[in-house]
Design an enzyme around this catalytic site. Structure first.
Site, PDB file in Angstrom:
ATOM      1  CG  HIS A 115      20.295 -36.774  10.315  1.00 33.11           C
ATOM      2  ND1 HIS A 115      19.880 -35.525   9.918  1.00 33.11           N
ATOM      3  CD2 HIS A 115      20.297 -36.744  11.677  1.00 33.11           C
ATOM      4  CE1 HIS A 115      19.641 -34.771  10.993  1.00 33.11           C
ATOM      5  NE2 HIS A 115      19.877 -35.497  12.065  1.00 33.11           N
ATOM      6  CG  ASP A 152      15.016 -34.706  15.180  1.00 33.09           C
ATOM      7  OD1 ASP A 152      15.046 -35.706  15.916  1.00 33.09           O
ATOM      8  OD2 ASP A 152      16.009 -33.968  14.983  1.00 33.09           O
ATOM      9  CG  HIS A 154      19.328 -32.261  14.661  1.00 26.94           C
ATOM     10  ND1 HIS A 154      19.007 -32.976  15.802  1.00 26.94           N
ATOM     11  CD2 HIS A 154      20.383 -31.469  14.974  1.00 26.94           C
ATOM     12  CE1 HIS A 154      19.855 -32.641  16.770  1.00 26.94           C
ATOM     13  NE2 HIS A 154      20.693 -31.736  16.301  1.00 26.94           N
ATOM     14  CG  ASP A 239      16.370 -33.611  18.583  1.00 25.94           C
ATOM     15  OD1 ASP A 239      15.249 -33.314  18.110  1.00 25.94           O
ATOM     16  OD2 ASP A 239      17.267 -34.163  17.914  1.00 25.94           O
TER      17      ASP A 239
HETATM   18 ZN   LIG Z   1      17.584 -34.500  16.030  1.00 28.07          ZN
END
Ligand SMILES: [Zn+2]
Length: 301
Positions: A115, A152, A154, A239
């Site tokens: 991120h 991931d 996200h 995740d």
């Molecule tokens: Zn994540």
């Protein structure tokens, strides 16, 4: 299998946050016990500002040394700058090892990185080790074409932004490929669409059945393979697991083993970096992925 790990990565943070030291300490203990024959190495390189500046701004490097929280998700911790640099060092060594030996290398470190943008820490991430490793592999390690495969849960907004900035014009045009499969809508809110032919996104709706999620993952890896990279860097977050506490995805342990098998079957140098993954089963998920990557049978040519 080479695992890059520095125990100092557990020396900051809090068990009150999802991104906590036990994620790594428990995973290290589990993988070490399960695979006594695998190699472990503490990253030795000191990461220079010059290397970090491949992906980040000078202002961001300075900001990481100031004792102020970045945002609610991403607090300042004492020496977070050094912790983040150690995670970068591990990713760089994993990439170098993969290119030199064509054997798997995994960075089992924290903080995660995908991120972090050129000028902002966010989402538990401070420096973007995957983007830095991609740029360093191209500029310093002899790889011409580098792809990032981010599974991931996200969207890897930071990696996308950093690599996409190199995608269109200038000397790096066309040498990087980014593919992300992620829950959408979800944090950080990006990744709904492709940004270009080399910047690809596969948004997956919350609670999508695992077969459809796996199909998106397969399509994304096929796109990576079609790019013909000299190196695949994997942002390996766990995740998207059905019982992860902060997402609404449906993958099971066996699915992460499948991802590892697929990576092996690309027959391309590949290095993976731990990103997210917050369930108590994280050690099992990492082990499934690494075991699949290490052991899957090579298909008959
Ligand atoms: Zn994540």
């Amino acid at each position: 299998m080479l695992i890059l790990h520095d125990p100092q990565c557990a020396d900051y943070g809090s068990s009150m946050r999802p991104e906590q030291p036990a994620r790594v300490t428990k995973s290290v203990a589990y993988v070490r016990a399960a695979h006594p024959d695998w190699s472990w190495r503490v990253p030795s390189a000191v990461v220079t500002d010059e290397t970090l500046l491949l992906a980040h701004t000078p202002a961001h490097l300075k900001r990481l040394t100031l004792a102020r929280d970045f945002n609610a998700d991403t607090p300042f911790f004492p020496a977070i700058n050094e912790h983040a640099r150690r995670a970068v060092a591990a990713a760089l060594e994993a990439a170098q090892h993969a290119l030199a030996t064509r054997t798997p290398a995994f960075s089992l470190m924290r903080p995660p990185g995908h991120h972090a943008t050129a000028d902002q820490a966010m989402g538990f991430c401070y420096l973007n080790q995957t983007a830095i490793a991609a740029l360093a592999a191209h500029h310093h390690f002899g790889a011409t074409r580098v792809a990032v495969w981010d599974f991931d849960a996200h969207h890897g907004n930071g990696t996308e932004a950093i690599l996409h900035a190199h995608a269109g014009a200038g000397p790096d045009a066309g040498v990087f490929f980014f593919a992300s499969v992620h829950q959408f809508p979800a944090y950080p809110g990006t990744g709904a669409h492709d940004l270009g032919p080399h910047t690809r996104n596969w948004p997956v709706a919350p609670r999508t059945p695992r077969g459809a999620h796996l199909a998106a993952l397969r399509a994304s890896l096929d796109a990576v393979i079609a790019f013909a990279p000299d190196l695949i860097l994997v942002s390996a977050g766990f995740d998207a697991y059905a019982r992860d506490p902060i997402t609404a995805m449906t993958l099971e342990r066996d699915d992460f083993a499948v991802l590892g098998c697929w990576l092996r079957e690309t027959h391309r140098p590949a290095a993976a970096v731990l990103e997210g993954g917050y369930s108590d089963d994280l050690p099992l998920l990492i082990d499934a992925f690494l075991t699949g990557w290490q052991n899957s049978p090579t298909p008959v040519a």
